[in-house]
Design a protein around this motif. Structure first.
Motif: not given
Length: 186
Positions: A88-106
């Motif tokens: 099970n996954l408990s916590r998520l952090r997306k790249h602070p610069g993700w805007d729907g296209h750029a920096n598509d990493v989490a």
């Protein structure tokens, strides 16, 4: 604790996609791969792939994160999970610069640790270089999704692509950084 997701860049290739590949037969080659699911373990709940980078940390694309709450680590077949570990996954952090296209990493934090192997994110910008071939794996489309044939296979697949440098990618596609990495099918 999950570290901030920074320093990972991809260069967009908006039209072309990696499709096809061949079925993986050696589980140990891609043992860090994960299948991500939302609200269940059945075929319909599969969302995306990811990879383990530490005992409790999973790396994936930010565009894949809506509703995901579990992962199957180290299996070749996302349908039966044979040889894999359900977590099970408990916590998520997306790249602070993700805007729907750029920096598509989490990254996700797992409720419990898993044993390796873990993939190492390359921090050496000189490797690979030129047109070296690199391999990638996943449960992505086996045919061009634009033709309506983009179903995801149940078994993990791999494909070789030519690495395209960030400089060449930016020269070809400008500053657009996005969901698809800049690559050429071998």
């Amino acid at each position: 604790e999950i570290a901030e997701v920074t320093g990972v860049q991809t260069c967009a290739l908006p039209i072309s996609r990696i499709v096809g590949g061949t079925e993986v037969t050696n589980r140990s080659k891609w043992a860090y791969m994960t299948a991500l699911f939302e609200r269940g373990w059945n075929e319909e709940s599969f969302v995306c792939g990811g990879m383990m980078i530490a005992p409790r940390v999973l790396l994936t694309a930010a565009h894949c994160t809506g509703g995901i709450d579990r992962a199957l680590v180290g299996t070749l077949d996302r349908r039966d999970g044979q040889g894999g570990t359900k977590v099970n996954l408990s916590r998520l952090r997306k790249h602070p610069g993700w805007d729907g296209h750029a920096n598509d990493v989490a990254v996700y934090r797992l409720d419990q640790p898993v044993s390796g192997p873990f993939v190492t994110v390359n921090s050496n910008s000189n490797v690979p270089s030129g047109n070296e071939q690199v391999e990638t794996a996943g449960w992505g489309a086996t045919r061009d999704p634009g033709n309506g044939d983009g179903d995801s296979p149940n078994k993990l697949r791999e494909v070789a692509v030519n690495y395209v440098s960030q400089a060449r990618c930016r020269k070809s596609f400008g500053s657009e950084i996005g969901r698809a990495s800049c690559r050429e099918r071998v």
